[in-house]
Design a protein around this motif. Structure first.
Motif, PDB file in Angstrom:
ATOM      1  N   ASN A   1      10.002   1.959   4.405  1.00 54.76           N
ATOM      2  CA  ASN A   1       8.899   1.380   4.103  1.00 54.76           C
ATOM      3  C   ASN A   1       8.818   0.091   4.649  1.00 54.76           C
ATOM      4  OD1 ASN A   1       6.117   0.780   3.112  1.00 54.76           O
ATOM      5  ND2 ASN A   1       6.915   0.401   1.351  1.00 54.76           N
ATOM      6  N   PHE A   2       9.882  -0.866   4.345  1.00 54.22           N
ATOM      7  CA  PHE A   2       9.834  -2.191   4.682  1.00 54.22           C
ATOM      8  C   PHE A   2       9.843  -2.328   6.145  1.00 54.22           C
ATOM      9  CE2 PHE A   2      10.131  -3.161   0.353  1.00 54.22           C
ATOM     10  CZ  PHE A   2       9.812  -4.686   0.076  1.00 54.22           C
ATOM     11  N   SER A   3      10.778  -1.377   6.813  1.00 51.15           N
ATOM     12  CA  SER A   3      11.051  -1.459   8.290  1.00 51.15           C
ATOM     13  C   SER A   3       9.921  -1.148   9.022  1.00 51.15           C
ATOM     14  CB  SER A   3      12.445  -0.347   8.517  1.00 51.15           C
ATOM     15  OG  SER A   3      13.592  -0.784   8.110  1.00 51.15           O
ATOM     16  N   GLY A   4       9.160  -0.138   8.750  1.00 51.91           N
ATOM     17  CA  GLY A   4       8.074   0.368   9.166  1.00 51.91           C
ATOM     18  C   GLY A   4       6.764  -0.668   9.201  1.00 51.91           C
TER      19      GLY A   4
ATOM     20  N   MET B   1       1.662  10.010   4.031  1.00 55.62           N
ATOM     21  CA  MET B   1       3.335   9.991   4.070  1.00 55.62           C
ATOM     22  C   MET B   1       3.779   9.485   2.955  1.00 55.62           C
ATOM     23  SD  MET B   1       5.789  11.628   5.757  1.00 55.62           S
ATOM     24  CE  MET B   1       4.914  11.810   7.445  1.00 55.62           C
ATOM     25  N   PRO B   2       3.193   8.334   2.321  1.00 53.65           N
ATOM     26  CA  PRO B   2       4.013   7.686   1.102  1.00 53.65           C
ATOM     27  C   PRO B   2       3.653   8.775  -0.055  1.00 53.65           C
ATOM     28  CG  PRO B   2       2.561   5.964   2.425  1.00 53.65           C
ATOM     29  CD  PRO B   2       2.363   7.159   2.998  1.00 53.65           C
ATOM     30  N   ALA B   3       2.483   9.127  -0.183  1.00 53.85           N
ATOM     31  CA  ALA B   3       2.313  10.205  -1.185  1.00 53.85           C
ATOM     32  C   ALA B   3       3.084  11.116  -1.360  1.00 53.85           C
ATOM     33  CB  ALA B   3       0.885  10.353  -1.466  1.00 53.85           C
TER      34      ALA B   3
ATOM     35  N   GLY C   1       0.704  -1.091   0.058  1.00 51.83           N
ATOM     36  CA  GLY C   1       0.082   0.059  -0.022  1.00 51.83           C
ATOM     37  C   GLY C   1       0.928   1.380   0.100  1.00 51.83           C
ATOM     38  N   ASP C   2       1.717   1.343   0.856  1.00 50.80           N
ATOM     39  CA  ASP C   2       2.705   2.479   0.774  1.00 50.80           C
ATOM     40  C   ASP C   2       3.322   2.851  -0.584  1.00 50.80           C
ATOM     41  OD1 ASP C   2       2.354   3.245   3.536  1.00 50.80           O
ATOM     42  OD2 ASP C   2       4.308   3.062   3.984  1.00 50.80           O
ATOM     43  N   THR C   3       3.905   1.562  -1.238  1.00 48.07           N
ATOM     44  CA  THR C   3       4.482   1.593  -2.351  1.00 48.07           C
ATOM     45  C   THR C   3       3.672   2.156  -3.758  1.00 48.07           C
ATOM     46  OG1 THR C   3       5.893  -0.365  -1.686  1.00 48.07           O
ATOM     47  CG2 THR C   3       5.679   0.323  -4.219  1.00 48.07           C
ATOM     48  N   VAL C   4       2.310   1.700  -3.485  1.00 50.34           N
ATOM     49  CA  VAL C   4       1.369   2.185  -4.578  1.00 50.34           C
ATOM     50  C   VAL C   4       1.258   3.821  -4.228  1.00 50.34           C
ATOM     51  CG1 VAL C   4      -0.991   2.340  -5.199  1.00 50.34           C
ATOM     52  CG2 VAL C   4       0.324   0.112  -4.828  1.00 50.34           C
TER      53      VAL C   4
END
Length: 202
Positions: free
Chosen positions: A144-147, A126-128, A70-73
């Motif tokens: 992103n992976f860590s969180g 935050m991702p956007a 989801g964060d990646t998108v």
């Protein structure tokens, strides 16, 4: 959320997995977190695991994967459509929060991606914002992976431990998240100070 839990308990494991994944994914990718915070879905997933419908590790894997994806998108949406996304009417009443999120990202950089995951509004935008700011994807991916791993594991495990008392966990989860963020911040500061001290000695 009792109705959500009861409904999921009466469905197949595949449907459960899809619903939990979709809720966590959509929060970060398309701002659904303004309506249903992702930690609620994660906690419910943990409760379902405590009922024996899912292995705990499997539910953690589902939630962590959904969070990271989801964060990646969200990052890609911000990178390619950032100005349009920031102009959405859904954000009109949250401009002050949005400005704080932008300032937080500017001040902390990649660390903001990790810490932002523990606050509902920051987790949704935050991702956007990272994509809009053109943060290098490798840096974004690391945080992103860590969180995603820390957050997903924490909230699913909370639900698993709580079992039938998941509503109490959901009620206090805000304080718990704040405590986790505080611990992480302290740890980061300590590591930074130690490295700084070693650098001076060298």
């Amino acid at each position: 959320m009792q109705a959500l839990l009861d409904g999921l308990l009466n469905t197949s494991p595949l449907v459960i997995a899809c619903i939990v994944f979709a809720l966590v994914f959509a929060e970060d990718a398309i701002f659904v977190g303004f309506v249903i915070p992702g930690e609620t879905a994660a906690v419910v997933g943990g409760v379902i695991s405590s009922r024996g419908l899912f292995e705990l590790w499997a539910m953690i894997a589902i939630v962590v994967t959904a969070a990271i994806t989801g964060d990646t998108v969200g990052y890609e949406i911000g990178k390619h459509f950032g100005p349009r996304v920031m102009a959405l009417k859904i954000l009109d009443k949250r401009r002050a929060q949005l400005q704080r999120a932008e300032d937080f990202l500017k001040d902390k950089g990649g660390v903001a991606v990790l810490l932002g995951r523990f606050t509902a509004f920051f987790r949704a935008v935050m991702p956007a914002l990272a994509g809009l700011s053109r943060m290098p994807y490798r840096r974004f991916a690391f945080w992103n992976f860590s969180g995603g791993i820390i957050w997903g594991s924490l909230f699913v495990t909370l639900g698993f431990v709580a079992g039938n008392s998941y509503e109490e966990v959901a009620r206090v989860v805000g304080r718990g998240a704040a405590a986790v963020v505080a611990v992480i911040v302290v740890a980061i500061v300590l590591v930074w100070q130690v490295r700084k001290h070693r650098a001076k000695k060298a």
